[in-house]
Design an enzyme around this catalytic site. Structure first.
Site, short mmCIF file in Angstrom:
data_model
loop_
_atom_site.label_atom_id
_atom_site.label_comp_id
_atom_site.label_asym_id
_atom_site.label_seq_id
_atom_site.Cartn_x
_atom_site.Cartn_y
_atom_site.Cartn_z
N ASP A 62 0.86 -1.18 0.00
CA ASP A 62 0.00 0.00 0.00
C ASP A 62 0.90 1.23 0.00
O ASP A 62 1.65 1.45 0.94
CB ASP A 62 -0.92 -0.01 1.22
CG ASP A 62 -2.05 0.99 1.13
OD1 ASP A 62 -1.88 2.03 0.46
OD2 ASP A 62 -3.12 0.75 1.73
N ARG B 244 -0.22 4.42 -0.25
CA ARG B 244 -0.97 5.64 0.03
C ARG B 244 -0.39 6.41 1.22
O ARG B 244 0.21 5.83 2.12
CB ARG B 244 -2.43 5.29 0.32
CG ARG B 244 -3.21 4.90 -0.92
CD ARG B 244 -4.61 4.46 -0.59
NE ARG B 244 -4.65 3.21 0.18
CZ ARG B 244 -5.76 2.57 0.49
NH1 ARG B 244 -6.93 3.06 0.11
NH2 ARG B 244 -5.71 1.44 1.17
#
Length: 385
Positions: free
Chosen positions: A317, A319
């Site tokens: 991930d 983000r």
């Protein structure tokens, strides 16, 4: 000074100035069009420089130009993720990225280097060559390729640190210190400002105002979808929603993004207290649409959603949540009730000074195509289904 403002101010101390955002943004554009970028790093008190070009797109002309500006007779190295290197025969490294240098550079052209970088392509093998560790400047160049939403792979040659300014002027190239690249995402989020807003009635929520936030370098806008008029003297019900072209717009059944977006808008509207959906431009958990499609292709070969990202050379991930925290701060909300199943979103907001007073469950049934995807999020990513 509020707690949120104090936390943000403390973390702002080492951020690069806004003027450097533009240079990083220009370098991102250069990489995307096959241009060379110069990156400076420091290790053991000594400066070093590299000239890099993205492995995709990699025109033969660009490769030849890169070879021409290398210091001494150094051969180009292709910097690729560990997982890709191991699939090509390198078993000795535990570093996230590693470099490969062919003994006879003439055996590798631009097309071949592009194939080496792409895990969707099968190779018969590599020419004779050596694997090596990468330096700080090359690591930052990989970060730059991620910011460009390209495959995280670059071709690199060393350049003399004391000649890099003259080289940049002669070749019309940008120079970036590695710390400017590594600090870009936080500095960009810190520079977000409201640039536009309008009333936009929605199917499930008619009293809606959409507010656009843009960073100082003119990068992609994030959106705040403000539903009704949430009170600022109590925790607001919010949802952090990462952009998903396939799920949000064309109704993909491979994920649950579309139902989550529309469900959040509907639930906030029905609450009678208002709230906000923050629509964040972080497609594919931060890897971009093109790479998400590549990840889908790997999933069709048997990888789960997290391993597919890592096979491409990304974190599971990628983000960041500072943009969301900054938007909430500017809107006047420092304590929220968060519609999510993802503990990392809660931690991400808390890390940037936004208090999450309650997690509100936000899940939807599988549809026959995304069971494995949802199971992976629960068992490997820790989502709270």
């Amino acid at each position: 000074m509020t707690q949120s403002t104090a936390v943000t101010a403390q973390k702002d101390k080492n951020l690069i100035p806004a003027t450097d955002l533009i240079t990083v943004s220009r370098a991102v554009a250069d990489l995307r069009r096959g241009e060379i970028v110069l990156v400076m790093g420091q290790e053991n008190g000594k400066s070093h420089g590299v000239a890099v070009i993205a492995a995709e797109p990699l025109p033969q002309q660009g490769l030849e130009r890169l070879r021409g500006i290398a210091s001494s007779t150094a051969s180009p190295a292709i910097i690729i993720p560990r997982v890709r290197a191991k699939s090509l025969g390198e078993v000795r490294t535990d570093d996230a990225f590693v470099g490969f240098v062919a003994k006879n550079p003439a055996e590798i052209d631009a097309d071949r280097l592009g194939q080496i970088a792409n895990p969707l392509l099968e190779l018969d093998g590599l020419p004779d060559g050596d694997w090596r560790a990468i330096n700080m400047a090359e690591s930052a160049a990989i970060r730059l390729s991620k910011l460009a939403r390209l495959l995280p792979a670059v071709v690199s040659v060393p350049v003399d640190a004391d000649q890099i300014d003259a080289l940049a002027a002669a070749q019309n190239l940008l120079i970036l210190p590695s710390e400017h690249i590594n600090g870009y995402e936080n500095a960009s989020a810190a520079s977000l400002r409201q640039v536009s807003q309008a009333r936009v009635p929605l199917e499930d929520a008619e009293n809606v105002t959409v507010i656009a936030f843009r960073p100082a370098d003119g990068g992609q806008e994030h959106l705040a979808i403000v539903i009704d008029e949430p009170a600022r003297d109590k925790p607001a019900l919010i949802r952090l929603h990462s952009e998903c072209f396939t799920g949000d717009l064309i109704g993909s059944l491979r994920c649950d993004c579309g139902p989550q977006l529309r469900g959040a808008i509907s639930e906030i509207a029905k609450s009678g207290q208002g709230g906000i959906v923050l629509y964040l431009r972080q497609e594919g958990r931060g890897i971009g649409l093109v790479n998400k499609l590549r990840a889908y292709a790997l999933q069709d070969r048997g990888f789960d959603t997290l391993d597919a990202n890592e096979e491409l050379g990304f974190d599971a991930d990628e983000r960041v949540y500072r943009p969301a925290a900054e938007m909430l701060r500017q809107l006047g909300f420092e304590t929220v009730r968060l519609l999510t199943n993802n503990p990392e979103k809660m931690a991400g907001l808390e890390n940037w000074g936004v208090t999450v007073s309650e997690r509100v469950a936000h899940k939807f049934p599988s549809n026959g195509h995304n069971e494995f995807y949802l199971q992976t999020k629960k068992e490997r990513a820790g989502h709270l289904f």
